[in-house]
Scaffold this active site. Sequence first.
Site, mmCIF file in Angstrom:
data_model
loop_
_atom_site.group_PDB
_atom_site.id
_atom_site.type_symbol
_atom_site.label_atom_id
_atom_site.label_comp_id
_atom_site.label_asym_id
_atom_site.label_seq_id
_atom_site.Cartn_x
_atom_site.Cartn_y
_atom_site.Cartn_z
ATOM 1 N N ASP A 234 0.826 -1.203 0.000
ATOM 2 C CA ASP A 234 0.000 0.000 0.000
ATOM 3 C C ASP A 234 0.862 1.255 0.000
ATOM 4 O O ASP A 234 1.906 1.323 0.656
ATOM 5 C CB ASP A 234 -0.893 -0.001 1.249
ATOM 6 C CG ASP A 234 -1.796 1.207 1.321
ATOM 7 O OD1 ASP A 234 -2.600 1.391 0.396
ATOM 8 O OD2 ASP A 234 -1.696 1.977 2.299
ATOM 9 N N GLU A 264 1.034 -0.339 -4.979
ATOM 10 C CA GLU A 264 0.165 0.765 -5.380
ATOM 11 C C GLU A 264 0.995 2.042 -5.427
ATOM 12 O O GLU A 264 1.373 2.585 -4.399
ATOM 13 C CB GLU A 264 -0.980 0.943 -4.376
ATOM 14 C CG GLU A 264 -1.876 2.133 -4.702
ATOM 15 C CD GLU A 264 -2.245 2.966 -3.481
ATOM 16 O OE1 GLU A 264 -3.038 3.913 -3.657
ATOM 17 O OE2 GLU A 264 -1.739 2.701 -2.376
#
Length: 489
Positions: A234, A264
């Site tokens: 993340d 991400e």
Amino acid sequence: MTNETMMQYFEWYLPDDGKHWQHLAEDAEHLKAIGITKVWLPPAFKGTSSNDVGYGVYDLFDLGEFEQNGTVRTKYGTKADYLRAIASLKEKDIVPISDIVLNHKANADAKERFAVVKVKPDNRSETISEPYEIEAWTQFNFPGRQDKYSDFKWHWYHFTGVDYDALHDETGIYMILGDNKGWADSENIDQELGNYDYLMYDDIDFRHPEVQEHLKYWADWFLKTSGVGGFRLDAVKHIDKVFMKDFIRYVRENLKEDLYVFGEYWKDSNSDIVQYLEATDLQFDLIDVMLHMNFFEAGEKGSDFDLSTILEDSLMKSHPDFTVTFVDNHDSQRGQALESTVAEWFKPLAYGLILLRQEGTPCIFFGDYYGISGEFAQTGFQDILDKLLYIRKYHVYGPQEDYFDHPDCIGWTCLGDEKHPDGLAVVMTNGEASSKRLNMGELNRNKVFVDYLNNCPQEVVLDEAGWGEFPVQAASISAWVNKETHLSS
């Protein structure tokens, strides 16, 4: 080998009932049947409350086992439920991928005093105060866990910044001062807002040696405990890329050699995304944000969008072996900070572009497959997605030839291989009904093709050289396969 296909098995507005892991375990057989080979799970760690989606991480060692922050379970269930869901996926040869949130910690147990400087929110490299002392929630003792699995305690010096000063009851962005403190080096972090090291909550200092060693220890514990086969990283644009590169290398070399990883990096710049890929030694894939934004723009503009440019500036085009392609996810869905939901009329075309092509690993969004309830409700696209998944599983093989030569109507063919000889012809338009002349090769000469998606009722008979005129309805997609194969499926 069957084409890889991932499903993101959550969306932002799932009910806070603790039953999600149970649903996943029950769904594993179905996921296997439709061709899913990887499942991206939501963060399994104890967050700020039972309703935390998982990104307000409190304790990485609590998978729904301890009474902390008013709950034992997480939003998705208990530790036992989580491990059972992972086991169910692995029994079906589906790789479970855990969403790993390392950037920050939330909901500390106690306050501490330390020195900071306040920085401009829109330029974190510019200070707007002299050094002074604040009091902030930075001490993590995890009293509910009572040192089980780890006795490590977090303190202010393990973080780079906070956003709330309890001493003066003020909000802002505060950079923590001290030996070897400060934001990550500018060359190792995203340059948005001057220096985008700080995102939210208590921002972890990845240069601190205690932090580095602790996270290595945690990774070993987590992989052994959970049995997951991959990580989804993340918010990597907010994390020192030198740390991230070294961390993933350490995990693969010492803990799990075949760990699958994707990250991400949400950025509207293909050059920045590619630069990050290369700076981390191409060790993991990244989500294709630029392709998603192309889909979003195409859905908004309708027939005014030039479909022949739909792949421009995408990782699918520049680095196809290092991309996870997607249409929407929990960040882009309605009501979220990065809201950029692809128009529903365009979603079948967008999913056709990621599922019926060979570049990248396509990821289906839970909300698009099963639908979304509540204020931001959306109907599911299970029927069309099941058909696209079937085609991907059996027809997306062999040489791929593109016909991206018209602003309103594009197409491509997959000519098949020895194990999948029938191939596929795809045509889509964002305008009026049209057609595309495509070649399926001499091996398919004189064969009859039909639209597996049932959007076009007519048949296409190929000529002696394998050419045919493949129609498509207005603002639609058609996927043409050998009629004999279709009838036997």
